[in-house]
Motif scaffolding. Sequence first.
Motif, PDB file in Angstrom:
ATOM      1  N   PRO A 167      -6.077 -15.069  -8.861  1.00  0.00           N
ATOM      2  CA  PRO A 167      -7.220 -15.082  -9.790  1.00  0.00           C
ATOM      3  C   PRO A 167      -8.549 -14.913  -9.058  1.00  0.00           C
ATOM      4  O   PRO A 167      -9.452 -14.244  -9.563  1.00  0.00           O
ATOM      5  CB  PRO A 167      -7.133 -16.461 -10.442  1.00  0.00           C
ATOM      6  CG  PRO A 167      -5.717 -16.882 -10.281  1.00  0.00           C
ATOM      7  CD  PRO A 167      -5.253 -16.292  -8.990  1.00  0.00           C
TER       8      PRO A 167
ATOM      9  N   MET B 194      -3.341 -20.676 -17.510  1.00  0.00           N
ATOM     10  CA  MET B 194      -2.018 -20.807 -18.139  1.00  0.00           C
ATOM     11  C   MET B 194      -0.937 -21.051 -17.107  1.00  0.00           C
ATOM     12  O   MET B 194      -0.925 -20.447 -16.036  1.00  0.00           O
ATOM     13  CB  MET B 194      -1.676 -19.543 -18.933  1.00  0.00           C
ATOM     14  CG  MET B 194      -2.516 -19.412 -20.179  1.00  0.00           C
ATOM     15  SD  MET B 194      -1.715 -18.794 -21.650  1.00  0.00           S
ATOM     16  CE  MET B 194      -0.329 -19.674 -22.016  1.00  0.00           C
TER      17      MET B 194
ATOM     18  N   LEU C 250      -5.557 -13.689 -17.070  1.00  0.00           N
ATOM     19  CA  LEU C 250      -6.610 -13.722 -16.047  1.00  0.00           C
ATOM     20  C   LEU C 250      -7.692 -12.682 -16.323  1.00  0.00           C
ATOM     21  O   LEU C 250      -8.580 -12.478 -15.495  1.00  0.00           O
ATOM     22  CB  LEU C 250      -6.009 -13.470 -14.658  1.00  0.00           C
ATOM     23  CG  LEU C 250      -5.129 -14.596 -14.120  1.00  0.00           C
ATOM     24  CD1 LEU C 250      -4.484 -14.184 -12.811  1.00  0.00           C
ATOM     25  CD2 LEU C 250      -5.938 -15.867 -13.934  1.00  0.00           C
TER      26      LEU C 250
ATOM     27  N   GLN D 292      -7.059  -3.129 -12.227  1.00  0.00           N
ATOM     28  CA  GLN D 292      -6.463  -4.254 -11.502  1.00  0.00           C
ATOM     29  C   GLN D 292      -4.994  -4.426 -11.878  1.00  0.00           C
ATOM     30  O   GLN D 292      -4.158  -4.694 -11.021  1.00  0.00           O
ATOM     31  CB  GLN D 292      -7.225  -5.545 -11.817  1.00  0.00           C
ATOM     32  CG  GLN D 292      -8.573  -5.624 -11.114  1.00  0.00           C
ATOM     33  CD  GLN D 292      -9.366  -6.851 -11.522  1.00  0.00           C
ATOM     34  OE1 GLN D 292      -9.247  -7.325 -12.657  1.00  0.00           O
ATOM     35  NE2 GLN D 292     -10.173  -7.366 -10.617  1.00  0.00           N
TER      36      GLN D 292
ATOM     37  N   ARG E  45      -2.048 -21.888  -8.828  1.00  0.00           N
ATOM     38  CA  ARG E  45      -2.698 -20.631  -9.211  1.00  0.00           C
ATOM     39  C   ARG E  45      -3.604 -20.847 -10.422  1.00  0.00           C
ATOM     40  O   ARG E  45      -4.731 -20.349 -10.464  1.00  0.00           O
ATOM     41  CB  ARG E  45      -1.643 -19.573  -9.522  1.00  0.00           C
ATOM     42  CG  ARG E  45      -2.243 -18.259 -10.009  1.00  0.00           C
ATOM     43  CD  ARG E  45      -1.190 -17.204 -10.243  1.00  0.00           C
ATOM     44  NE  ARG E  45      -0.241 -17.621 -11.263  1.00  0.00           N
ATOM     45  CZ  ARG E  45       0.918 -16.998 -11.511  1.00  0.00           C
ATOM     46  NH1 ARG E  45       1.258 -15.953 -10.791  1.00  0.00           N
ATOM     47  NH2 ARG E  45       1.720 -17.439 -12.452  1.00  0.00           N
TER      48      ARG E  45
ATOM     49  N   TYR F 158      -9.125 -21.161  -9.968  1.00  0.00           N
ATOM     50  CA  TYR F 158     -10.478 -20.753 -10.378  1.00  0.00           C
ATOM     51  C   TYR F 158     -11.144 -21.838 -11.193  1.00  0.00           C
ATOM     52  O   TYR F 158     -12.136 -21.579 -11.884  1.00  0.00           O
ATOM     53  CB  TYR F 158     -10.445 -19.413 -11.103  1.00  0.00           C
ATOM     54  CG  TYR F 158      -9.465 -19.322 -12.263  1.00  0.00           C
ATOM     55  CD1 TYR F 158      -8.114 -19.203 -12.034  1.00  0.00           C
ATOM     56  CD2 TYR F 158      -9.920 -19.324 -13.579  1.00  0.00           C
ATOM     57  CE1 TYR F 158      -7.216 -19.113 -13.080  1.00  0.00           C
ATOM     58  CE2 TYR F 158      -9.027 -19.232 -14.639  1.00  0.00           C
ATOM     59  CZ  TYR F 158      -7.682 -19.128 -14.375  1.00  0.00           C
ATOM     60  OH  TYR F 158      -6.796 -19.039 -15.407  1.00  0.00           O
TER      61      TYR F 158
ATOM     62  N   GLU G 274      -8.993 -13.334  -6.225  1.00  0.00           N
ATOM     63  CA  GLU G 274      -9.087 -11.959  -5.762  1.00  0.00           C
ATOM     64  C   GLU G 274      -9.576 -11.061  -6.904  1.00  0.00           C
ATOM     65  O   GLU G 274     -10.441 -10.211  -6.715  1.00  0.00           O
ATOM     66  CB  GLU G 274      -7.721 -11.493  -5.267  1.00  0.00           C
ATOM     67  CG  GLU G 274      -7.790 -10.142  -4.590  1.00  0.00           C
ATOM     68  CD  GLU G 274      -6.420  -9.566  -4.329  1.00  0.00           C
ATOM     69  OE1 GLU G 274      -5.420 -10.267  -4.504  1.00  0.00           O
ATOM     70  OE2 GLU G 274      -6.381  -8.381  -3.965  1.00  0.00           O
ATOM     71  N   LEU G 275      -9.023 -11.280  -8.102  1.00  0.00           N
ATOM     72  CA  LEU G 275      -9.441 -10.474  -9.247  1.00  0.00           C
ATOM     73  C   LEU G 275     -10.921 -10.689  -9.552  1.00  0.00           C
ATOM     74  O   LEU G 275     -11.596  -9.792 -10.050  1.00  0.00           O
ATOM     75  CB  LEU G 275      -8.614 -10.825 -10.482  1.00  0.00           C
ATOM     76  CG  LEU G 275      -7.114 -10.537 -10.399  1.00  0.00           C
ATOM     77  CD1 LEU G 275      -6.426 -10.862 -11.711  1.00  0.00           C
ATOM     78  CD2 LEU G 275      -6.847  -9.100 -10.008  1.00  0.00           C
TER      79      LEU G 275
ATOM     80  N   PHE H  64       3.273 -21.011 -17.191  1.00  0.00           N
ATOM     81  CA  PHE H  64       4.362 -20.628 -18.078  1.00  0.00           C
ATOM     82  C   PHE H  64       5.644 -21.363 -17.706  1.00  0.00           C
ATOM     83  O   PHE H  64       5.722 -22.027 -16.681  1.00  0.00           O
ATOM     84  CB  PHE H  64       4.588 -19.116 -17.989  1.00  0.00           C
ATOM     85  CG  PHE H  64       3.357 -18.311 -18.296  1.00  0.00           C
ATOM     86  CD1 PHE H  64       3.105 -17.867 -19.579  1.00  0.00           C
ATOM     87  CD2 PHE H  64       2.444 -17.999 -17.298  1.00  0.00           C
ATOM     88  CE1 PHE H  64       1.968 -17.122 -19.868  1.00  0.00           C
ATOM     89  CE2 PHE H  64       1.305 -17.258 -17.578  1.00  0.00           C
ATOM     90  CZ  PHE H  64       1.065 -16.824 -18.861  1.00  0.00           C
TER      91      PHE H  64
ATOM     92  N   HIS I 179       4.893 -11.439 -15.977  1.00  0.00           N
ATOM     93  CA  HIS I 179       3.868 -11.018 -15.019  1.00  0.00           C
ATOM     94  C   HIS I 179       2.679 -10.390 -15.743  1.00  0.00           C
ATOM     95  O   HIS I 179       1.532 -10.594 -15.372  1.00  0.00           O
ATOM     96  CB  HIS I 179       4.460 -10.023 -14.019  1.00  0.00           C
ATOM     97  CG  HIS I 179       5.420 -10.667 -13.062  1.00  0.00           C
ATOM     98  ND1 HIS I 179       6.275  -9.947 -12.273  1.00  0.00           N
ATOM     99  CD2 HIS I 179       5.640 -11.963 -12.772  1.00  0.00           C
ATOM    100  CE1 HIS I 179       6.995 -10.770 -11.534  1.00  0.00           C
ATOM    101  NE2 HIS I 179       6.634 -12.002 -11.826  1.00  0.00           N
TER     102      HIS I 179
ATOM    103  N   ASN J 140       6.512 -17.252 -12.797  1.00  0.00           N
ATOM    104  CA  ASN J 140       5.855 -15.945 -12.875  1.00  0.00           C
ATOM    105  C   ASN J 140       5.007 -15.633 -11.652  1.00  0.00           C
ATOM    106  O   ASN J 140       3.942 -15.045 -11.769  1.00  0.00           O
ATOM    107  CB  ASN J 140       4.972 -15.845 -14.118  1.00  0.00           C
ATOM    108  CG  ASN J 140       5.785 -15.580 -15.377  1.00  0.00           C
ATOM    109  OD1 ASN J 140       6.899 -15.076 -15.286  1.00  0.00           O
ATOM    110  ND2 ASN J 140       5.245 -15.932 -16.511  1.00  0.00           N
ATOM    111  N   LEU J 141       5.492 -16.029 -10.482  1.00  0.00           N
ATOM    112  CA  LEU J 141       4.792 -15.629  -9.262  1.00  0.00           C
ATOM    113  C   LEU J 141       5.143 -14.172  -8.979  1.00  0.00           C
ATOM    114  O   LEU J 141       6.225 -13.710  -9.330  1.00  0.00           O
ATOM    115  CB  LEU J 141       5.241 -16.499  -8.086  1.00  0.00           C
ATOM    116  CG  LEU J 141       4.986 -17.997  -8.240  1.00  0.00           C
ATOM    117  CD1 LEU J 141       5.569 -18.754  -7.049  1.00  0.00           C
ATOM    118  CD2 LEU J 141       3.498 -18.290  -8.377  1.00  0.00           C
ATOM    119  N   PHE J 142       4.235 -13.439  -8.344  1.00  0.00           N
ATOM    120  CA  PHE J 142       4.517 -12.053  -7.988  1.00  0.00           C
ATOM    121  C   PHE J 142       5.331 -12.038  -6.697  1.00  0.00           C
ATOM    122  O   PHE J 142       4.852 -12.534  -5.676  1.00  0.00           O
ATOM    123  CB  PHE J 142       3.216 -11.267  -7.794  1.00  0.00           C
ATOM    124  CG  PHE J 142       2.438 -11.058  -9.075  1.00  0.00           C
ATOM    125  CD1 PHE J 142       2.914 -11.540 -10.281  1.00  0.00           C
ATOM    126  CD2 PHE J 142       1.236 -10.377  -9.061  1.00  0.00           C
ATOM    127  CE1 PHE J 142       2.203 -11.350 -11.461  1.00  0.00           C
ATOM    128  CE2 PHE J 142       0.517 -10.180 -10.236  1.00  0.00           C
ATOM    129  CZ  PHE J 142       1.003 -10.665 -11.432  1.00  0.00           C
TER     130      PHE J 142
END
Lengths: 275, 268
Positions: free
Chosen positions: B116, B96, A178, A184, B163, B167, B118-119, B98, A171, B102-104
Amino acid sequence: MSDLAPVGTPPSDVLARRQGLREGLLPWITTPILLGALIGLWHAYVKWSGISHFILPAPADVWTEWLRLMTNPRGWNHTYWTLYATLAGFGWAIIIGVGLGVAIARVRWLELTLNPFIVATQVIPKVALVPLFVVWFGFGVTSKVIVAAVLAFFPILTNTVLGVKSIDEGHRDVMTSLNATRWQIFRRLELPSALPYIITGLEVGIVLAIIGAIVGEYLGGNLGLGRMLIERMNAFEMDEMFAILIHMSMLGFLLYFSIGILRRLLIPWHGSARR
Amino acid sequence: MEHVPMTAAQPAIVLSGIAKWYGTRDRPVHALSSTDLSVGEGEFVVLLGPSGCGKTTLLRMVGGLIAPTSGRLTVEGQLLWQGEQRRPEAVSELGMVFQDANLFPWLSIEDNIALPLELKGMARAERRMKAHELCRLVGIGGFERRWPRELSGGMRQRAAIARALSYDPKILLMDEPFGALDAMTRDAMNLELQSIWMDTGKTIILVTHSISEAVFLADRIVLLSPRPGKIDTIVDVPIPRPRRSDVQSMAAFQDIALALRQRLAAIS
Ligand SMILES: Nc1ncnc2c1ncn2[C@@H]1O[C@H](COP(=O)(O)OP(=O)(O)OP(=O)(O)O)[C@@H](O)[C@H]1O
Ligand SMILES: [Mg+2]
């Protein structure tokens, strides 16, 4: 699929829902039955053993006293002060515990420096320090708030540290690739990731906070359920004392339950929030 | 659509003399010896090699996750590593994927895909729309509101790809993205990846252990050998696109696969 299932068998989604329903309902049935049985046992014991009223009052008498307590504004006033000390202490414990926990988990030298002190403050029997707090902070509510905070602080701190340290490296890689800022990363990764741990800390902490508040009340001042209980005990009014005991337990139960609700609201995605 | 590899004026990624030593408790590990490689704009390059030959190391250096010990690395003409320091502007064109999705777990599928964005500060409604579009593109339409744990491994991997696409980076870096999937799902994912790549014209570097996956997807296969990791051979795959799943039975496919298998046996 459905024509392969045996005749008369409901579709599997209906079965799954039914099982969920059954598991959800079970405690609502078993808990009252068990509780009723315990009270029945209590009643029978008092009735047949001839035990003194000053040692163990009958459940019916305690119930009457509890009803009186609930309709008595004085009772509510004491309840308010105990609740106030508990929640204020708990609030401070959260602020300091989570804040310090995040800092310790991130900054290695801070952890190495503070660890011996944190462990030291934990192994000291804090309840033994309560008289000292009373001397320092007076007989008012402040000393109770501090006792509650000191007791609740440690589990919140350790769970926060554990939570922030258990963040999945994969994670982190996502956030790094990113180009996320430090804020963040904290807001979107570290905080949500540590939240299940923090809530577990809160669950332990809230119970300790109410213990802290009540013990604080035992030793000084003239407010709170703890104070009330001591008064009743000194007056040998056992019915009332038991009623207050039960009242306190229910308060603790209510607070603990609220954290459970918080768990469901804040981390619905987590396994622990599912029934 | 016609695909023209390796003709663009400027390569997408250039590694010159890139090497990596890992400092460990006892003695340093030489993970990758001095490596030169140039990946063209829109090219599909596959890294193949036995375990421990430095594939992940190479990809993570290109992805801006670990600093090379020495050498020069440019992405879209921009220097990526200034010593140990990563230059953020060079990372913006990289996406990337993986080996683990690696999803939250605390974000719904659509919020994961839109993370991405949102960031980068995109408005919620716009993010949502983009996420829905991407869900359909990678074939998980209708699962936008689910938690990651409610999806199968293959679906989660699709979400991870979405994901990375969200972007619209020019370059995708994928480290064994389908390693955990069964053969059937994997073939389906390969087909889909090919069509996404052909539709979007992105540059892709993909790491795999599977020879057939490598031959199916790649314009060029970079074969790495271990101890220390280095480029052993580079194999062109001149099979026309779009490749269908039955290319596996073509003579050209089998020749390349066989040559790779023999070479791999020799170096492992
Ligand atoms: N963080 C690390 N610290 C020390 N050594 C490392 C580290 N990461 C990788 N290595 C070493 O570097 C070498 C290359 O590792 P790398 O993970 O790049 O291999 P790989 O080709 O991706 O292998 P696999 O196919 O098994 O994923 C290995 O010998 C490994 O032991
Ligand atoms: Mg690897």
